[in-house]
Design a protein around this motif. Structure first.
Motif, PDB file in Angstrom:
ATOM      1  N   SER A 184      -9.887  -3.802  16.526  1.00  8.93           N
ATOM      2  CA  SER A 184     -11.437  -3.878  16.364  1.00  8.93           C
ATOM      3  C   SER A 184     -11.653  -5.498  16.411  1.00  8.93           C
ATOM      4  N   LYS A 185     -12.933  -5.766  17.093  1.00  9.30           N
ATOM      5  CA  LYS A 185     -13.433  -7.100  16.791  1.00  9.30           C
ATOM      6  C   LYS A 185     -14.426  -7.051  15.714  1.00  9.30           C
ATOM      7  N   SER A 186     -14.675  -5.970  14.949  1.00 10.50           N
ATOM      8  CA  SER A 186     -15.524  -5.784  13.939  1.00 10.50           C
ATOM      9  C   SER A 186     -14.776  -6.387  12.706  1.00 10.50           C
ATOM     10  N   GLY A 187     -15.336  -7.328  11.866  1.00  8.04           N
ATOM     11  CA  GLY A 187     -14.717  -8.020  10.644  1.00  8.04           C
ATOM     12  C   GLY A 187     -15.254  -7.450   9.514  1.00  8.04           C
ATOM     13  N   CYS A 188     -15.714  -8.411   8.624  1.00  2.57           N
ATOM     14  CA  CYS A 188     -16.278  -8.232   7.254  1.00  2.57           C
ATOM     15  C   CYS A 188     -17.143  -9.593   6.895  1.00  2.57           C
ATOM     16  N   ARG A 189     -18.172  -9.439   6.064  1.00  2.04           N
ATOM     17  CA  ARG A 189     -18.990 -10.611   5.862  1.00  2.04           C
ATOM     18  C   ARG A 189     -18.143 -11.638   5.208  1.00  2.04           C
ATOM     19  N   SER A 190     -17.240 -11.359   4.576  1.00  2.00           N
ATOM     20  CA  SER A 190     -16.594 -12.536   3.563  1.00  2.00           C
ATOM     21  C   SER A 190     -15.626 -13.427   4.714  1.00  2.00           C
ATOM     22  N   GLY A 191     -15.267 -12.829   5.709  1.00  5.11           N
ATOM     23  CA  GLY A 191     -14.439 -13.633   6.441  1.00  5.11           C
ATOM     24  C   GLY A 191     -12.738 -13.553   6.419  1.00  5.11           C
ATOM     25  N   LEU A 192     -12.599 -12.809   5.047  1.00  5.19           N
ATOM     26  CA  LEU A 192     -11.352 -12.945   4.480  1.00  5.19           C
ATOM     27  C   LEU A 192     -10.449 -11.724   4.697  1.00  5.19           C
ATOM     28  N   ALA A 193      -9.275 -11.864   4.953  1.00  2.82           N
ATOM     29  CA  ALA A 193      -8.495 -10.632   5.205  1.00  2.82           C
ATOM     30  C   ALA A 193      -8.514  -9.757   3.984  1.00  2.82           C
ATOM     31  N   VAL A 194      -8.438 -10.235   2.801  1.00  2.74           N
ATOM     32  CA  VAL A 194      -8.402  -9.298   1.628  1.00  2.74           C
ATOM     33  C   VAL A 194      -9.258  -8.309   1.604  1.00  2.74           C
ATOM     34  N   GLU A 195     -10.547  -8.711   2.020  1.00  5.65           N
ATOM     35  CA  GLU A 195     -11.785  -7.641   2.048  1.00  5.65           C
ATOM     36  C   GLU A 195     -11.430  -6.728   3.057  1.00  5.65           C
TER      37      GLU A 195
END
Length: 387
Positions: free
Chosen positions: A298-309
C-alpha cells in the motif's frame, strides 16, 4: 526554554566505579541482576532491589541509609554539572560520547520545553513512583538530547574534560566511563546559556520523567521540581540511536504476505544490509522460516514517517503486550523468535533528526521505538530531592 540546573550530587567515595555501575532498571535481566548483586556496593541495590512488594523499596531505602552513613557515598559540597565521557565499541568501531548530568525541570512550565516520543505504561510508572517515594532520590538519570548548532555546549564539555576526572570505571558491558565535576561559574554559565533556548528530546526514561512530574504535582516537596538527567548534544559524534526490533510469540508470515511484497534472503547479515539500503521508509525485515525483506504494497503510510509506527498499526496490530518482547540486537531477536516459535520483525534504522520530526508530527510513538546506545549507567552520581 529548557530548565537545566547544577545540583549537589551524591557520589561513590571510591575513584573507581567499575564495581558500582549498573544499567537502568528496565534492561536488567534476571541473570545480570544476579551477577551485579554479587558486587556488594553496586548501584543495583538502589535501582532494582530484590524481593516483591514493599520489601523491595524498604531494601533500597536501607541500602541508601547505610551507604550514606558508612562513607560509601558522600555528597558534594557545591552544586555542579557532572561531565560524562563514554568510550565504547559498536560494529567494531570505537566511539566516544560526551554529555553531562544535570537537574532538568519537571514543573508544568519546564515541561513545555520537553519532547517525549514514546508512550508510557502504568505498571513501570507505579514501580518507579513507589521507589521515588521510598528514597526521595533520583537514582538513575533519564536521557535527553538537545540541538547544539553553534557548538557552544560541545566546546564547554571538551574544556571540562581536559582536567583530571574525579572518577572512572567500566560497566558490565565494557563501556569505559570518565566523570568530571564542573562547578566553575564560567563553565556552568556557558552550558546553561547553550541549553536555555533549546527543547529537550527524551531519548530514554519516559516513565521516570512522567513519574517525576506526577510526584511534584502531588507532593510539592523541595527538590521534586526537577529530575536527574543525562544530556547529550544531537551533533555529538558518539550519539547513536538504534532501532528496537520486535519479537512476537506467534506467526506473522501470512499477515506480512498480505501487507507487503516479500523477498527471501540467504542470511541475517544480508537482510540487515538490504533493510538499511531500502528506499521504502516502511520496509521491514521478517525472520520466520527464513529471512525476508518486506516492502509494503500500500502507498498509505503514517504521519511519523517511521516504520515503527507503521508496523505497530498494521503488521503487529492486535498483538497482545504479553506476546511481545524487544531488543536492538538483530541476532538476539532471531534467537528469541525461534525459541518462542514466533517471528522477529527488524525495524529500519533512523536518525535522531527523524525521531524529532516524528515526535512533533504525531506526539507519542509506540513503546520501545528507539534505543539510544549505550544506555547511560546508574551510579555515576545520584540526586537527592532534598537541597
Amino acid at each position: 526554554m529548557a530548565d537545566v540546573r547544577p545540583f549537589r550530587g551524591v557520589r561513590y567515595a571510591a575513584a573507581s566505579l567499575s564495581e558500582a555501575l549498573c544499567p537502568p532498571y528496565d534492561v536488567i535481566a534476571p541473570e545480570l541482576a544476579k551477577a551485579l548483586r554479587a558486587r556488594p556496593r553496586n548501584a543495583v541495590f538502589l535501582e532494582l532491589p530484590q524481593g516483591a512488594g514493599a520489601a523491595r523499596y524498604a531494601r533500597a531505602k536501607a541500602a541508601w541509609k547505610k551507604w550514606t552513613s558508612d562513607g560509601t557515598l558522600a555528597r558534594d559540597a557545591r552544586p555542579a554539572f557532572y561531565v560524562v565521557e563514554e568510550t565504547y565499541k559498536l560494529d567494531g568501531k570505537t566511539r566516544v560520547r560526551r554529555g553531562f548530568l544535570a537537574a532538568l525541570g519537571a514543573t508544568p512550565k519546564a515541561a513545555r520545553a520537553i519532547i517525549p516520543h514514546e508512550r508510557t505504561l502504568a505498571k513501570p510508572k507505579a514501580d518507579r513512583l513507589r521507589m521515588l517515594n521510598a528514597l526521595r532520590v533520583n537514582v538513575s538519570p533519564i536521557f535527553g538530547v538537545f540541538a547544539d548548532p553553534s557548538g557552544a555546549a560541545r566546546k564547554a564539555l571538551a574544556a571540562a574534560a581536559r582536567g583530571k576526572p574525579v572518577a572512572r570505571g567500566k560497566s558490565h558491558a565494557g563501556v569505559a566511563y570518565r566523570l568530571w565535576r564542573a562547578d566553575e561559574p564560567a563553565l556552568v554559565a556557558s552550558l546553561s546559556r547553550a541549553l536555555a533556548p533549546r527543547s529537550i528530546l527524551i531519548a530514554d526514561g519516559h516513565h521516570r520523567y512522567s513519574v517525576s512530574r506526577d510526584h511534584h504535582k502531588t507532593t510539592r516537596l523541595p527538590g521534586s521540581d526537577a529530575v536527574l538527567t543525562y544530556l547529550v548534544p544531537d551533533e555529538d559524534a558518539g550519539l547513536v540511536v538504534l532501532p528496537t526490533h520486535r519479537i512476537a510469540a506467534k506467526s506473522l508470515l501470512a499477515r506480512a504476505r498480505a501487507l507487503a511484497a516479500l523477498k527471501k534472503l540467504g542470511s541475517l547479515g544480508s537482510l540487515e544490509k538490504a533493510l538499511a539500503r531500502a528506499k521504502n521508509p516502511y520496509a521491514f525485515g521478517l525472520i520466520e522460516k527464513g529471512y525476508w525483506l518486506g516492502a509494503p504494497s500500500s502507498k498509505s503510510g503514517c504521519r511519523s514517517g517511521l516504520a515503527v509506527e507503521w508496523l505497530g498499526a498494521r503488521l503487529l496490530a492486535g498483538t497482545r503486550p504479553e506476546e511481545m518482547s524487544y531488543t536492538p540486537d538483530a541476532a538476539l531477536a532471531a534467537k528469541k523468535a525461534r525459541a518462542a516459535n514466533g517471528a522477529a520483525v527488524l525495524v529500519k534504522p533512523f536518525t535522531v533528526a527523524q525521531v524529532r520530526r516524528a515526535a512533533k508530527a504525531v506526539g507519542l510513538l509506540p513503546q520501545k521505538s528507539t534505543y539510544f546506545y549505550p544506555k547511560i549507567a546508574t551510579g555515576l552520581a545520584f540526586r537527592p530531592l532534598a537541597p
